[in-house]
Design a protein around this motif. Structure first.
Motif, PDB file in Angstrom:
ATOM      1  N   MET A 111       0.833  -1.171   0.000  1.00  0.00           N
ATOM      2  CA  MET A 111       0.000   0.000   0.000  1.00  0.00           C
ATOM      3  C   MET A 111       0.885   1.245   0.000  1.00  0.00           C
ATOM      4  SD  MET A 111      -2.982   1.520   2.550  1.00  0.00           S
ATOM      5  CE  MET A 111      -2.713   0.408   3.832  1.00  0.00           C
ATOM      6  N   SER A 112       0.533   2.246  -0.791  1.00  0.00           N
ATOM      7  CA  SER A 112       1.279   3.499  -0.838  1.00  0.00           C
ATOM      8  C   SER A 112       0.897   4.373   0.350  1.00  0.00           C
ATOM      9  CB  SER A 112       0.979   4.253  -2.127  1.00  0.00           C
ATOM     10  OG  SER A 112       1.476   3.554  -3.224  1.00  0.00           O
ATOM     11  N   ALA A 113       1.880   5.009   0.938  1.00  0.00           N
ATOM     12  CA  ALA A 113       1.617   5.899   2.066  1.00  0.00           C
ATOM     13  C   ALA A 113       2.770   6.885   2.202  1.00  0.00           C
ATOM     14  CB  ALA A 113       1.455   5.098   3.348  1.00  0.00           C
ATOM     15  N   THR A 114       2.477   8.020   2.803  1.00  0.00           N
ATOM     16  CA  THR A 114       3.523   8.978   3.143  1.00  0.00           C
ATOM     17  C   THR A 114       3.516   9.307   4.633  1.00  0.00           C
ATOM     18  OG1 THR A 114       2.094  10.848   2.573  1.00  0.00           O
ATOM     19  CG2 THR A 114       3.572  10.026   0.841  1.00  0.00           C
ATOM     20  N   TRP A 115       2.547   8.746   5.360  1.00  0.00           N
ATOM     21  CA  TRP A 115       2.459   8.918   6.810  1.00  0.00           C
ATOM     22  C   TRP A 115       2.042   7.580   7.419  1.00  0.00           C
ATOM     23  CZ3 TRP A 115       4.481  13.226   8.609  1.00  0.00           C
ATOM     24  CH2 TRP A 115       4.534  14.333   7.773  1.00  0.00           C
ATOM     25  N   PRO A 116       2.378   7.331   8.689  1.00  0.00           N
ATOM     26  CA  PRO A 116       1.998   6.057   9.302  1.00  0.00           C
ATOM     27  C   PRO A 116       0.486   5.970   9.516  1.00  0.00           C
ATOM     28  CG  PRO A 116       2.995   7.495  10.942  1.00  0.00           C
ATOM     29  CD  PRO A 116       3.136   8.189   9.617  1.00  0.00           C
ATOM     30  N   SER A 117      -0.013   4.741   9.465  1.00  0.00           N
ATOM     31  CA  SER A 117      -1.414   4.516   9.820  1.00  0.00           C
ATOM     32  C   SER A 117      -1.531   4.592  11.344  1.00  0.00           C
ATOM     33  CB  SER A 117      -1.867   3.146   9.326  1.00  0.00           C
ATOM     34  OG  SER A 117      -1.207   2.121  10.080  1.00  0.00           O
ATOM     35  N   GLU A 118      -2.757   4.651  11.832  1.00  0.00           N
ATOM     36  CA  GLU A 118      -2.976   4.659  13.282  1.00  0.00           C
ATOM     37  C   GLU A 118      -2.420   3.394  13.919  1.00  0.00           C
ATOM     38  OE1 GLU A 118      -6.870   5.685  14.713  1.00  0.00           O
ATOM     39  OE2 GLU A 118      -7.119   7.185  13.126  1.00  0.00           O
ATOM     40  N   ALA A 119      -2.604   2.244  13.258  1.00  0.00           N
ATOM     41  CA  ALA A 119      -2.103   0.975  13.790  1.00  0.00           C
ATOM     42  C   ALA A 119      -0.576   0.959  13.820  1.00  0.00           C
ATOM     43  CB  ALA A 119      -2.630  -0.196  12.962  1.00  0.00           C
ATOM     44  N   GLN A 120       0.062   1.468  12.775  1.00  0.00           N
ATOM     45  CA  GLN A 120       1.528   1.502  12.745  1.00  0.00           C
ATOM     46  C   GLN A 120       2.067   2.417  13.841  1.00  0.00           C
ATOM     47  OE1 GLN A 120       1.720   2.716   8.641  1.00  0.00           O
ATOM     48  NE2 GLN A 120       2.556   0.729   8.002  1.00  0.00           N
ATOM     49  N   LEU A 121       1.451   3.562  14.022  1.00  0.00           N
ATOM     50  CA  LEU A 121       1.889   4.490  15.066  1.00  0.00           C
ATOM     51  C   LEU A 121       1.680   3.881  16.451  1.00  0.00           C
ATOM     52  CD1 LEU A 121       3.130   7.195  15.685  1.00  0.00           C
ATOM     53  CD2 LEU A 121       0.841   8.203  15.598  1.00  0.00           C
ATOM     54  N   ALA A 122       0.578   3.209  16.658  1.00  0.00           N
ATOM     55  CA  ALA A 122       0.316   2.562  17.952  1.00  0.00           C
ATOM     56  C   ALA A 122       1.365   1.492  18.244  1.00  0.00           C
ATOM     57  CB  ALA A 122      -1.090   1.963  17.972  1.00  0.00           C
ATOM     58  N   GLU A 123       1.726   0.703  17.235  1.00  0.00           N
ATOM     59  CA  GLU A 123       2.751  -0.330  17.410  1.00  0.00           C
ATOM     60  C   GLU A 123       4.102   0.308  17.748  1.00  0.00           C
ATOM     61  OE1 GLU A 123       5.047  -3.713  14.777  1.00  0.00           O
ATOM     62  OE2 GLU A 123       3.019  -3.154  14.189  1.00  0.00           O
ATOM     63  N   PHE A 124       4.431   1.391  17.058  1.00  0.00           N
ATOM     64  CA  PHE A 124       5.687   2.104  17.311  1.00  0.00           C
ATOM     65  C   PHE A 124       5.718   2.620  18.748  1.00  0.00           C
ATOM     66  CE2 PHE A 124       8.356   5.921  17.246  1.00  0.00           C
ATOM     67  CZ  PHE A 124       9.507   5.442  16.626  1.00  0.00           C
ATOM     68  N   LEU A 125       4.612   3.179  19.202  1.00  0.00           N
ATOM     69  CA  LEU A 125       4.530   3.744  20.549  1.00  0.00           C
ATOM     70  C   LEU A 125       4.477   2.689  21.635  1.00  0.00           C
ATOM     71  CD1 LEU A 125       2.021   6.639  19.826  1.00  0.00           C
ATOM     72  CD2 LEU A 125       4.494   6.837  20.258  1.00  0.00           C
ATOM     73  N   ALA A 126       4.040   1.469  21.298  1.00  0.00           N
ATOM     74  CA  ALA A 126       3.929   0.396  22.285  1.00  0.00           C
ATOM     75  C   ALA A 126       5.278  -0.228  22.628  1.00  0.00           C
ATOM     76  CB  ALA A 126       2.974  -0.684  21.774  1.00  0.00           C
ATOM     77  N   ALA A 127       6.262  -0.043  21.767  1.00  0.00           N
ATOM     78  CA  ALA A 127       7.602  -0.605  22.001  1.00  0.00           C
ATOM     79  C   ALA A 127       8.341   0.259  23.023  1.00  0.00           C
ATOM     80  CB  ALA A 127       8.359  -0.664  20.684  1.00  0.00           C
ATOM     81  N   PRO A 128       9.406  -0.293  23.635  1.00  0.00           N
ATOM     82  CA  PRO A 128      10.203   0.504  24.579  1.00  0.00           C
ATOM     83  C   PRO A 128      10.680   1.803  23.922  1.00  0.00           C
ATOM     84  CG  PRO A 128      10.868  -1.792  24.637  1.00  0.00           C
ATOM     85  CD  PRO A 128       9.914  -1.654  23.489  1.00  0.00           C
ATOM     86  N   GLN A 129      10.427   2.925  24.594  1.00  0.00           N
ATOM     87  CA  GLN A 129      10.685   4.236  24.005  1.00  0.00           C
ATOM     88  C   GLN A 129      12.125   4.729  24.155  1.00  0.00           C
ATOM     89  OE1 GLN A 129       8.284   6.239  22.152  1.00  0.00           O
ATOM     90  NE2 GLN A 129       7.649   4.111  22.061  1.00  0.00           N
ATOM     91  N   ASP A 130      12.903   4.138  25.049  1.00  0.00           N
ATOM     92  CA  ASP A 130      14.233   4.667  25.313  1.00  0.00           C
ATOM     93  C   ASP A 130      15.368   3.870  24.694  1.00  0.00           C
ATOM     94  OD1 ASP A 130      13.305   6.893  26.728  1.00  0.00           O
ATOM     95  OD2 ASP A 130      13.040   5.695  28.529  1.00  0.00           O
ATOM     96  N   ALA A 131      15.079   2.811  23.945  1.00  0.00           N
ATOM     97  CA  ALA A 131      16.127   2.022  23.294  1.00  0.00           C
ATOM     98  C   ALA A 131      16.501   2.657  21.959  1.00  0.00           C
ATOM     99  CB  ALA A 131      15.637   0.596  23.078  1.00  0.00           C
ATOM    100  N   PRO A 132      17.773   2.593  21.576  1.00  0.00           N
ATOM    101  CA  PRO A 132      18.193   3.150  20.282  1.00  0.00           C
ATOM    102  C   PRO A 132      17.505   2.433  19.117  1.00  0.00           C
ATOM    103  CG  PRO A 132      20.095   2.606  21.640  1.00  0.00           C
ATOM    104  CD  PRO A 132      18.889   2.034  22.325  1.00  0.00           C
ATOM    105  N   ILE A 133      17.266   3.189  18.040  1.00  0.00           N
ATOM    106  CA  ILE A 133      16.683   2.626  16.819  1.00  0.00           C
ATOM    107  C   ILE A 133      17.419   3.177  15.602  1.00  0.00           C
ATOM    108  CG2 ILE A 133      14.373   2.195  17.721  1.00  0.00           C
ATOM    109  CD1 ILE A 133      13.494   4.816  16.307  1.00  0.00           C
ATOM    110  N   VAL A 134      17.311   2.447  14.515  1.00  0.00           N
ATOM    111  CA  VAL A 134      17.802   2.887  13.218  1.00  0.00           C
ATOM    112  C   VAL A 134      16.597   2.903  12.292  1.00  0.00           C
ATOM    113  CG1 VAL A 134      19.339   2.353  11.287  1.00  0.00           C
ATOM    114  CG2 VAL A 134      20.093   1.926  13.646  1.00  0.00           C
ATOM    115  N   MET A 135      16.448   3.986  11.548  1.00  0.00           N
ATOM    116  CA  MET A 135      15.312   4.136  10.642  1.00  0.00           C
ATOM    117  C   MET A 135      15.831   4.107   9.205  1.00  0.00           C
ATOM    118  SD  MET A 135      12.812   4.501  12.805  1.00  0.00           S
ATOM    119  CE  MET A 135      11.401   5.324  12.098  1.00  0.00           C
ATOM    120  N   MET A 136      15.270   3.201   8.393  1.00  0.00           N
ATOM    121  CA  MET A 136      15.606   3.139   6.976  1.00  0.00           C
ATOM    122  C   MET A 136      14.401   3.635   6.188  1.00  0.00           C
ATOM    123  SD  MET A 136      17.028   0.268   4.262  1.00  0.00           S
ATOM    124  CE  MET A 136      16.798  -1.018   5.384  1.00  0.00           C
ATOM    125  N   ASN A 137      14.620   4.697   5.436  1.00  0.00           N
ATOM    126  CA  ASN A 137      13.578   5.351   4.678  1.00  0.00           C
ATOM    127  C   ASN A 137      13.772   5.038   3.199  1.00  0.00           C
ATOM    128  OD1 ASN A 137      11.473   7.091   4.128  1.00  0.00           O
ATOM    129  ND2 ASN A 137      12.327   8.757   5.345  1.00  0.00           N
TER     130      ASN A 137
END
Length: 131
Positions: free
Chosen positions: A1-27
């Motif tokens: 599916m084409s998108a330029t912003w996260p869906s509500e479900a994707q954002l909720a999943e992102f927020l549910a994970a530990p917030q203080d651990a380092p991450i790498v984002m591949m765009n």
């Protein structure tokens, strides 16, 4: 599916994970190919660079780390990628990513360039693995 912003479900999943651990984002970016959707005489890549370069500076000035950016030169395995540009950034935490990506000043000043150039994207959230 084409998108330029996260869906509500994707954002909720992102927020549910530990917030203080380092991450790498591949765009992985698909840029607009229809010239009628772009400012006259400009390519989508030129417009995107008016977003990407200042965003890199903003991220680095606020604790993030630039890892890589480049034009996609081809696809050796798989089908349907059709991405034009890739960038990879490291953030000290999910919280830091959200603060940087959601900065209202960024949305106001350079965000319109992103919106003007971007057709769709995949933004992969990665945690480093010990290999």
């Amino acid at each position: 599916m084409s998108a330029t912003w996260p869906s509500e479900a994707q954002l909720a999943e992102f927020l549910a994970a530990p917030q203080d651990a380092p991450i790498v984002m591949m765009n992985l970016l698909r840029l607009k190919s229809d010239p009628s959707l772009l400012p006259p005489g400009e390519t989508a890549r030129e417009v995107m660079m008016r977003y990407a370069k200042p965003m890199r500076e903003h991220v680095e000035a606020h604790g993030g780390e630039f890892v890589f950016a480049g034009d996609v030169a081809g696809q050796l395995i798989g089908e349907g990628g059709d991405f034009a540009f890739v960038s990879i950034m490291r953030y000290p935490s999910r919280r830091a990513f959200l603060e940087l990506a959601g900065d209202p000043e960024i949305a106001r000043t350079i965000g319109p360039h992103r919106d003007a150039a971007l057709d769709s994207q995949w933004l992969l959230v990665m945690t480093e693995a010990d290999v």
